[in-house]
Design a protein around this motif. Structure first.
Motif, PDB file in Angstrom:
ATOM      1  N   MET A  83       4.194  -1.568  -4.902  1.00 43.37           N
ATOM      2  CA  MET A  83       3.800  -2.637  -3.988  1.00 43.37           C
ATOM      3  C   MET A  83       3.241  -2.019  -2.710  1.00 43.37           C
ATOM      4  SD  MET A  83       6.203  -5.707  -2.619  1.00 43.37           S
ATOM      5  CE  MET A  83       6.101  -6.137  -0.914  1.00 43.37           C
ATOM      6  N   SER A  84       2.008  -2.391  -2.363  1.00 42.30           N
ATOM      7  CA  SER A  84       1.342  -1.808  -1.204  1.00 42.30           C
ATOM      8  C   SER A  84       1.891  -2.400   0.089  1.00 42.30           C
ATOM      9  CB  SER A  84      -0.169  -2.054  -1.279  1.00 42.30           C
ATOM     10  OG  SER A  84      -0.439  -3.434  -1.299  1.00 42.30           O
ATOM     11  N   THR A  85       1.817  -1.607   1.150  1.00 40.06           N
ATOM     12  CA  THR A  85       2.279  -2.042   2.464  1.00 40.06           C
ATOM     13  C   THR A  85       1.107  -2.610   3.244  1.00 40.06           C
ATOM     14  OG1 THR A  85       3.976  -0.323   2.484  1.00 40.06           O
ATOM     15  CG2 THR A  85       3.391  -1.316   4.587  1.00 40.06           C
ATOM     16  N   LEU A  86       1.310  -3.754   3.862  1.00 34.66           N
ATOM     17  CA  LEU A  86       0.244  -4.362   4.654  1.00 34.66           C
ATOM     18  C   LEU A  86       0.014  -3.554   5.923  1.00 34.66           C
ATOM     19  CD1 LEU A  86       1.269  -8.114   4.320  1.00 34.66           C
ATOM     20  CD2 LEU A  86      -0.741  -7.040   3.313  1.00 34.66           C
ATOM     21  N   PRO A  87      -1.245  -3.455   6.374  1.00 38.92           N
ATOM     22  CA  PRO A  87      -1.528  -2.716   7.610  1.00 38.92           C
ATOM     23  C   PRO A  87      -0.883  -3.385   8.819  1.00 38.92           C
ATOM     24  CG  PRO A  87      -3.446  -3.967   6.895  1.00 38.92           C
ATOM     25  CD  PRO A  87      -2.447  -4.047   5.784  1.00 38.92           C
ATOM     26  N   ARG A  88      -0.548  -2.591   9.824  1.00 37.43           N
ATOM     27  CA  ARG A  88       0.117  -3.124  11.016  1.00 37.43           C
ATOM     28  C   ARG A  88      -0.604  -2.760  12.314  1.00 37.43           C
ATOM     29  NH1 ARG A  88       6.418  -1.733  10.573  1.00 37.43           N
ATOM     30  NH2 ARG A  88       6.424  -3.170  12.345  1.00 37.43           N
ATOM     31  N   ASP A  89      -1.501  -1.792  12.268  1.00 37.44           N
ATOM     32  CA  ASP A  89      -2.220  -1.366  13.478  1.00 37.44           C
ATOM     33  C   ASP A  89      -3.680  -1.790  13.373  1.00 37.44           C
ATOM     34  OD1 ASP A  89       0.039  -0.078  14.592  1.00 37.44           O
ATOM     35  OD2 ASP A  89      -0.300   1.639  13.267  1.00 37.44           O
TER      36      ASP A  89
ATOM     37  N   TYR B  79      -5.743  -9.915   7.051  1.00 37.63           N
ATOM     38  CA  TYR B  79      -4.755 -10.788   6.419  1.00 37.63           C
ATOM     39  C   TYR B  79      -5.411 -11.939   5.665  1.00 37.63           C
ATOM     40  CZ  TYR B  79      -0.729  -8.315   8.120  1.00 37.63           C
ATOM     41  OH  TYR B  79       0.239  -7.364   8.316  1.00 37.63           O
ATOM     42  N   ARG B  80      -6.612 -12.312   6.078  1.00 36.62           N
ATOM     43  CA  ARG B  80      -7.361 -13.279   5.271  1.00 36.62           C
ATOM     44  C   ARG B  80      -7.667 -12.688   3.888  1.00 36.62           C
ATOM     45  NH1 ARG B  80     -11.043 -15.623   9.997  1.00 36.62           N
ATOM     46  NH2 ARG B  80     -10.159 -17.714  10.157  1.00 36.62           N
ATOM     47  N   GLU B  81      -7.998 -11.421   3.868  1.00 38.42           N
ATOM     48  CA  GLU B  81      -8.285 -10.766   2.592  1.00 38.42           C
ATOM     49  C   GLU B  81      -7.015 -10.598   1.755  1.00 38.42           C
ATOM     50  OE1 GLU B  81     -10.210  -6.556   0.897  1.00 38.42           O
ATOM     51  OE2 GLU B  81     -10.248  -7.039   3.041  1.00 38.42           O
ATOM     52  N   ALA B  82      -5.917 -10.243   2.419  1.00 36.78           N
ATOM     53  CA  ALA B  82      -4.667 -10.000   1.695  1.00 36.78           C
ATOM     54  C   ALA B  82      -4.068 -11.290   1.132  1.00 36.78           C
ATOM     55  CB  ALA B  82      -3.664  -9.321   2.616  1.00 36.78           C
ATOM     56  N   PHE B  83      -4.298 -12.411   1.821  1.00 35.32           N
ATOM     57  CA  PHE B  83      -3.723 -13.684   1.384  1.00 35.32           C
ATOM     58  C   PHE B  83      -4.831 -14.689   1.097  1.00 35.32           C
ATOM     59  CE2 PHE B  83      -0.501 -11.614   4.025  1.00 35.32           C
ATOM     60  CZ  PHE B  83       0.589 -11.640   3.173  1.00 35.32           C
ATOM     61  N   ALA B  84      -5.760 -14.270   0.252  1.00 35.71           N
ATOM     62  CA  ALA B  84      -6.932 -15.089  -0.041  1.00 35.71           C
ATOM     63  C   ALA B  84      -6.564 -16.431  -0.659  1.00 35.71           C
ATOM     64  CB  ALA B  84      -7.873 -14.329  -0.967  1.00 35.71           C
TER      65      ALA B  84
ATOM     66  N   ARG C 273      -6.620 -22.612   0.822  1.00 33.54           N
ATOM     67  CA  ARG C 273      -6.028 -23.917   1.095  1.00 33.54           C
ATOM     68  C   ARG C 273      -6.102 -24.282   2.566  1.00 33.54           C
ATOM     69  NH1 ARG C 273      -0.212 -23.534  -1.279  1.00 33.54           N
ATOM     70  NH2 ARG C 273      -0.584 -21.291  -1.360  1.00 33.54           N
ATOM     71  N   ASP C 274      -5.973 -23.286   3.443  1.00 30.74           N
ATOM     72  CA  ASP C 274      -5.982 -23.556   4.885  1.00 30.74           C
ATOM     73  C   ASP C 274      -6.402 -22.288   5.615  1.00 30.74           C
ATOM     74  OD1 ASP C 274      -5.607 -24.269   7.489  1.00 30.74           O
ATOM     75  OD2 ASP C 274      -3.522 -24.876   7.291  1.00 30.74           O
TER      76      ASP C 274
END
Length: 262
Positions: free
Chosen positions: A1-7, A18-23, A28-29
């Protein structure tokens, strides 16, 4: 499981990543609230808190509320450090503003209840005190409420604000919940799940147990309000009237109880 970027170099870069990560969610919104997170921003807000003004005005729509909820919900601020900062301010101001401490205590209480009941937070904690039972309530949110298309300026305005900002004043949360459960006969759990999904400070314990308090499955009676109460706290912002007629909130509490409950 990859880690989401934070910086990130900027807020825009964060939003794009985050738009790309949670497409699937973006589909939906795609709205992004203006609220800014982070420890520095949280500390500045905490420094600006005025417990005395909060205690006197918190129930008014334009009152001096803290907007610390998202930071407390996501652990950017702890309840104990917030409590200590408020107590220090109280000594400086020599004021009677214990209300803010009480509200922090309620948040701690909800968390302790959740720790005790776990998944039971999704079930009625007690019987309904409305003369009705689960079978009398719809299990899905009405489309006109979801679409802010009821024709009632308070309901539609509050739903729109929830979607656009991820925030509602506590008076709006209680009254919107009461409208959904008591005026529209929708099960509290459907409303609680819906609201939780849109609040930046959405906390399972505080949200669901508060909806149960409104419904009467975690309280001594159902919470309702009338037109006078709405206007007292909302000021001139909402009339409570609907496109198809006068406000459904008009009447004495005795009249509303007779109209709404068995």
């Amino acid at each position: 499981m990859s880690t989401l970027p934070r910086d990130f170099e900027s807020r825009d870069d964060l939003i794009a990543a985050y738009r790309e990560a949670f497409a699937d969610l973006v589909g939906r919104d795609d709205h992004v609230a203006d609220f800014e997170g982070g420890r520095d921003h949280a500390q500045r807000r905490l420094d600006d808190v005025n417990p005395a003004k909060y205690g006197k005005t918190r129930n008014y729509l334009d009152g001096d509320v803290t907007r610390l909820g998202p930071f407390l919900r996501h652990g950017v601020l702890t309840l104990s450090e917030t409590r200590d900062a408020v107590l220090e301010k109280l000594q400086e101001q020599n004021s009677r503003a214990e209300k803010l401490i009480n509200e922090l205590a309620w948040r701690d209480y909800w968390r302790r209840v959740l720790a005790d009941i776990g998944e039971g937070v999704h079930d009625n904690r007690e019987d309904w005190k409305t003369g009705l039972d689960d079978a009398d309530y719809e299990l899905d949110m009405p489309d006109d409420v979801l679409n802010a298309d009821t024709g009632n300026d308070f309901v539609d305005g509050s739903v729109t604000e929830l979607y656009e900002t991820g925030y509602l004043h506590n008076q709006q949360r209680m009254k919107l919940a009461a409208y959904v459960v008591h005026w529209r006969r929708v099960h509290w759990h459907a409303g609680a799940q819906w609201m939780l999904g849109h609040l930046l400070d959405g906390d399972l314990a505080s949200n669901h147990l508060s909806w149960q308090w409104v419904a009467s499955t975690f309280g001594s009676k159902p919470y309702i309000f009338n037109q006078e109460n709405l206007q007292k706290w909302m000021g001139d912002r909402f009339t409570g009237d609907s496109d198809d007629g006068p406000s459904p909130f008009r009447g004495s509490y005795d009249e509303l109880n007779e109209r709404l409950f068995a």
